[in-house]
Motif scaffolding. Structure first.
Motif, PDB file in Angstrom:
ATOM      1  N   LYS A 153     -41.016  87.962   1.144  1.00  0.00           N
ATOM      2  CA  LYS A 153     -41.186  86.626   0.562  1.00  0.00           C
ATOM      3  C   LYS A 153     -41.328  85.539   1.615  1.00  0.00           C
ATOM      4  CE  LYS A 153     -39.117  87.467  -3.884  1.00  0.00           C
ATOM      5  NZ  LYS A 153     -38.216  87.039  -4.915  1.00  0.00           N
ATOM      6  N   THR A 154     -40.826  85.791   2.820  1.00  0.00           N
ATOM      7  CA  THR A 154     -40.909  84.767   3.866  1.00  0.00           C
ATOM      8  C   THR A 154     -41.980  85.097   4.895  1.00  0.00           C
ATOM      9  OG1 THR A 154     -39.202  85.890   5.163  1.00  0.00           O
ATOM     10  CG2 THR A 154     -38.464  84.164   3.649  1.00  0.00           C
ATOM     11  N   ASN A 155     -42.920  85.955   4.537  1.00  0.00           N
ATOM     12  CA  ASN A 155     -43.953  86.377   5.481  1.00  0.00           C
ATOM     13  C   ASN A 155     -45.189  85.481   5.349  1.00  0.00           C
ATOM     14  OD1 ASN A 155     -44.926  87.904   7.525  1.00  0.00           O
ATOM     15  ND2 ASN A 155     -45.557  89.626   6.260  1.00  0.00           N
ATOM     16  N   GLY A 156     -44.990  84.169   5.393  1.00  0.00           N
ATOM     17  CA  GLY A 156     -46.102  83.219   5.267  1.00  0.00           C
ATOM     18  C   GLY A 156     -46.458  82.590   6.596  1.00  0.00           C
ATOM     19  N   ASP A 157     -47.450  81.706   6.557  1.00  0.00           N
ATOM     20  CA  ASP A 157     -47.924  81.040   7.769  1.00  0.00           C
ATOM     21  C   ASP A 157     -47.376  79.626   7.931  1.00  0.00           C
ATOM     22  OD1 ASP A 157     -49.397  83.240   8.488  1.00  0.00           O
ATOM     23  OD2 ASP A 157     -51.237  82.536   7.522  1.00  0.00           O
ATOM     24  N   ARG A 176     -39.774  79.991   9.952  1.00  0.00           N
ATOM     25  CA  ARG A 176     -38.365  79.739  10.285  1.00  0.00           C
ATOM     26  C   ARG A 176     -37.443  80.648   9.481  1.00  0.00           C
ATOM     27  NH1 ARG A 176     -36.542  74.812   7.517  1.00  0.00           N
ATOM     28  NH2 ARG A 176     -36.495  76.371   5.894  1.00  0.00           N
ATOM     29  N   ASP A 177     -37.660  80.717   8.165  1.00  0.00           N
ATOM     30  CA  ASP A 177     -36.802  81.526   7.305  1.00  0.00           C
ATOM     31  C   ASP A 177     -36.897  83.004   7.668  1.00  0.00           C
ATOM     32  OD1 ASP A 177     -36.154  79.186   6.046  1.00  0.00           O
ATOM     33  OD2 ASP A 177     -37.393  79.552   4.275  1.00  0.00           O
ATOM     34  N   HIS A 178     -38.086  83.480   7.971  1.00  0.00           N
ATOM     35  CA  HIS A 178     -38.300  84.868   8.360  1.00  0.00           C
ATOM     36  C   HIS A 178     -37.512  85.181   9.634  1.00  0.00           C
ATOM     37  CE1 HIS A 178     -40.735  88.505   7.816  1.00  0.00           C
ATOM     38  NE2 HIS A 178     -40.798  88.567   9.143  1.00  0.00           N
TER      39      HIS A 178
END
Length: 135
Positions: free
Chosen positions: A64-68, A74-76
């Motif tokens: 879910k935190t694998n975004g750009d 930061r969350d990842h």
């Protein structure tokens, strides 16, 4: 029963036995002090809480935190620091970019409780395959 019952059930049973033997003591049927000889197991306040999320739950959070965007990145990174390195929240908050030794693939941090300085290798991502999907 102690092999099959949990501490809460054992404690409840021991309290019932203590009460019964206390009554028996008051009637003179058993020797005085027998009820106090029955030991109660200690029950800790948060012993029923899980120690942490399962690896499946961590994997779902990482997906879910694998975004750009900056918040996802930061969350990842925070989830990885907490789960892979076992850092405490305060240890994560005190990290700076200078604590990462990129040329030598090392990360430095100060442990909250012992104030010990640890240097550990940067972990590669063995939990993802070449398509950046969780294994």
């Amino acid at each position: 029963m102690s092999q099959r019952w949990g501490r809460s059930s054992l404690r409840t049973s021991a309290k019932i036995l203590r009460s019964w033997f206390g009554y028996c003591e008051s009637r003179g049927w058993v020797r005085f002090g027998l009820s106090e000889a029955i030991l109660l197991p200690r029950i800790y306040r948060h012993e029923g809480l899980p120690l942490g999320p399962t690896w499946d739950a961590v994997g779902r959070m990482l997906i879910k935190t694998n975004g750009d965007d900056s918040a996802s990145i930061r969350d990842h990174a925070i989830i990885l620091l907490l789960s892979v390195y076992g850092l405490r929240s305060g240890e994560v908050r005190r990290l700076h970019l200078g604590d990462i030794d990129w040329p030598n693939d090392r990360i430095r941090f100060v442990r909250s409780k012992s104030k010990r300085k640890d240097v550990t290798p940067l972990v590669t991502r063995p939990w993802v395959d070449q398509d950046n999907q969780l294994k």
